[in-house]
Design an enzyme around this catalytic site. Structure first.
Site, PDB file in Angstrom:
ATOM      1  CG  HIS A  68     -12.088  27.287  29.784  1.00  0.00           C
ATOM      2  ND1 HIS A  68     -11.575  28.547  29.564  1.00  0.00           N
ATOM      3  CD2 HIS A  68     -13.213  27.466  30.510  1.00  0.00           C
ATOM      4  CE1 HIS A  68     -12.353  29.454  30.144  1.00  0.00           C
ATOM      5  NE2 HIS A  68     -13.367  28.816  30.714  1.00  0.00           N
TER       6      HIS A  68
ATOM      7  CG  ASP B  99     -13.201  28.064  34.213  1.00  0.00           C
ATOM      8  OD1 ASP B  99     -12.780  26.901  34.038  1.00  0.00           O
ATOM      9  OD2 ASP B  99     -12.738  29.052  33.623  1.00  0.00           O
ATOM     10  CD  GLU B 100     -15.225  31.902  32.015  1.00  0.00           C
ATOM     11  OE1 GLU B 100     -15.406  33.128  32.083  1.00  0.00           O
ATOM     12  OE2 GLU B 100     -14.210  31.403  31.529  1.00  0.00           O
ATOM     13  CB  ALA B 101     -19.160  24.349  31.719  1.00  0.00           C
ATOM     14  CD  GLN B 102     -20.202  30.939  29.390  1.00  0.00           C
ATOM     15  OE1 GLN B 102     -19.720  31.186  28.299  1.00  0.00           O
ATOM     16  NE2 GLN B 102     -19.776  31.513  30.496  1.00  0.00           N
TER      17      GLN B 102
END
Ligand code: TNX
Length: 507
Positions: free
Chosen positions: A255, A318-321
């Site tokens: 992000h 979050d959401e550290a893809q």
């Protein structure tokens, strides 16, 4: 008249308009007190008590037309046509935020151990007055308070609202208005999501491009915006005066496109990507192996810590893809050390529990698709959890298929869905693991104050009650009738709330 355990949730007139529901309440049908032009506000000693008395006088002045006199010093006991605010009830159950409120024919006595308790007690008085008290024009209403006794204190010390000012930027006046609304429901944390792929919203000395470039746009390609340090400080102080702590969030390591676009050295390949104005996320990552990443993070956290009196710096997670699993753990542990070196505790979305966390760090649970796993992982490390399960607490989800604003990934969330759950549901965590609750309002689809209010209210009130009121006393049928009473209040305040068909709004 003794306080009886458990409020008269159905018939008790004293709780009829109260959200959150108090811990103990008893109605004295024979007694009531009417505020008149001669009513005095009497305030006892203690730093900050006079400010709460002034808040009450300022609230009452326009709708009543009365310039109520505030007198300091010894309160008359028993009260005589007065509203007495004093510290020191001697009841340890009140804690830092509780209060004891007695309304008799002679007046009102509000006591608390700390000033925050007096402030919350004033919000209760406010909700007991006719909704016309919220209008700024004089009206001929009778300002009557039902007689009785309330002893009240919160279940959780953290009762939060999160506002995403990154996807669409909201200026200081919009956020101040939201703070005012939150204070009425005894919310005590405002978590500001200050950066994301689409925008960086806080000026940082030495890193001017973060705002000059990273703050220059938003979802959909609008002009974006950012807070100067003075703006941010103004928000912190405005919140503080309402007993709300600001928790700033800089989302990392993913992000981060707005930061990566602003400074090429933060990218592993040394090249900045273009600014991003879409809605999909999960593609960006700070360069975990690079030293420059931690110089940057240390500067940002150092300034945030200096500007923020509250104990937490939220660094996302979050959401550290696009960050490898090993890099993710390395990064979170380094980030945690940086936050602690600046005298604060790390808060992060509950994925951070993949890393070794220190006691004092806080994990915010959101991803219900992991069935509580990330919350349990945090609790097993003796880390406290803030519960914000997206399928109940996400204010950015649509109410139903007809809602124009909002997203749908966590499912439709009606007023009842936002209320009828508990942090302990599913046995993911124990009561002692839970620091509190939070309702995030992501802003991909929001442009205006009216948009923000439409998604926040009434659902935010439900989350506020979950954070404050005893679990055993809460139920949707009784909450629903108290929620209905907020309709005329919100109308008087000019709040653009969603008139959920699940509620028989009293107007
Ligand atoms: C997931 S929840 C996100 C946000 C989005 C939100 C939209 C979380 C920690 N990350 O980036 O804005 O969904 O509902």
């Amino acid at each position: 008249m003794a306080a009886t355990p458990g409020p008269a949730v159905t018939g008790g007139a004293i709780t009829a308009g109260l959200v959150p529901l108090p811990v103990f309440a008893s109605t004295d049908d024979a007694a009531s007190f009417t505020i008149g032009s001669d009513t005095a506000i009497e305030v006892g000693p203690g730093d900050g008590t006079a400010a709460v008395a002034r808040d009450l006088a300022d609230l009452l002045r326009p709708p009543t037309g009365y310039a109520l006199q505030i007198s300091t010093g010894a309160a008359t006991s028993p009260p005589k046509d007065s509203i007495d605010l004093r510290l020191g009830s001697g009841n340890p159950a009140l804690g830092d935020e509780g209060y004891d409120l007695t309304i008799s024919k002679d007046g009102v006595v509000l006591m608390a151990t700390k000033v925050a308790g007096l402030f919350h007690g004033v919000q209760t008085i406010r909700q007991m007055l006719p909704s016309a008290v919220e209008t700024r024009a004089a009206s001929s209403t009778v300002w009557k308070l039902t007689g009785g006794h309330i002893v009240d204190y919160p279940r959780y010390s953290y009762r939060g609202a999160m506002l995403d000012v990154s996807r669409h930027f909201f200026g200081v006046p919009v956020v101040e208005r939201y703070i005012d609304e939150l204070a009425l429901y005894k919310v005590n944390v405002l978590h500001l999501h200050l950066s994301d792929d689409q925008g960086w919203r806080l000026a940082i000395d030495g890193w001017p491009n973060l705002t000059a470039i990273g703050g220059s746009t938003e979802v959909g390609g609008g002009q974006g915006g950012y807070y100067t340090k003075a703006d941010y400080t103004a928000l912190v102080q405005y919140a503080q005066a309402r007993f709300i702590t600001v928790v700033p969030e800089i989302d990392t390591p993913s992000h981060t496109n707005a930061a990566l676009a602003s400074y090429p050295q933060l990218n592993c390949n040394g090249t900045s990507p273009a600014l991003y104005t879409g809605e999909q996320v999960g593609f960006s990552s700070l360069c975990v192996p690079k030293a420059a990443t931690y110089t940057f993070l240390d500067d940002v956290v150092s300034e945030l810590a200096a500007l923020t009196p509250g104990p937490y710096i939220h660094l996302g997670g979050d959401e550290a893809q696009s960050t490898s699993a090993a890099d993710y753990v390395t990064f979170v542990q380094k980030a945690q050390a940086i936050v602690e070196a600046h005298g604060k505790s790390l808060m992060g979305w509950a994925e951070i529990s993949k890393a070794k966390l220190d006691q004092g760090s806080v994990a915010e649970y959101w991803n219900f698709n992991d069935h509580g796993r990330s919350a349990t992982d945090a609790a097993q490390q003796s880390v406290k959890v803030v519960m914000a399960p997206a399928d109940h607490a996400y204010l950015d989800q649509k109410y139903d298929a007809h809602t124009v604003l909002g997203l749908t990934w966590a499912g439709a969330i009606e007023a009842q869905d936002a209320y009828a759950w508990d942090p302990l549901d599913g046995g993911r965590v124990a009561e002692s693991d839970v620091l509190g609750v939070e309702a995030p309002l992501w802003s991909e689809t929001l442009h205006t104050t009216a948009d923000l209010e439409y998604l926040a209210w009434p659902r935010m009130a439900g989350i506020a009650e979950i954070g404050w009121s005893p679990k055993a006393e809460r139920s949707w049928p009784t909450y629903r009738t108290r929620l209905a009473e907020q309709g005329p209040r919100w109308t008087a305040m000019g709040i653009n709330f969603y008139r959920s068909p699940q509620v028989d709004w009293t107007s």
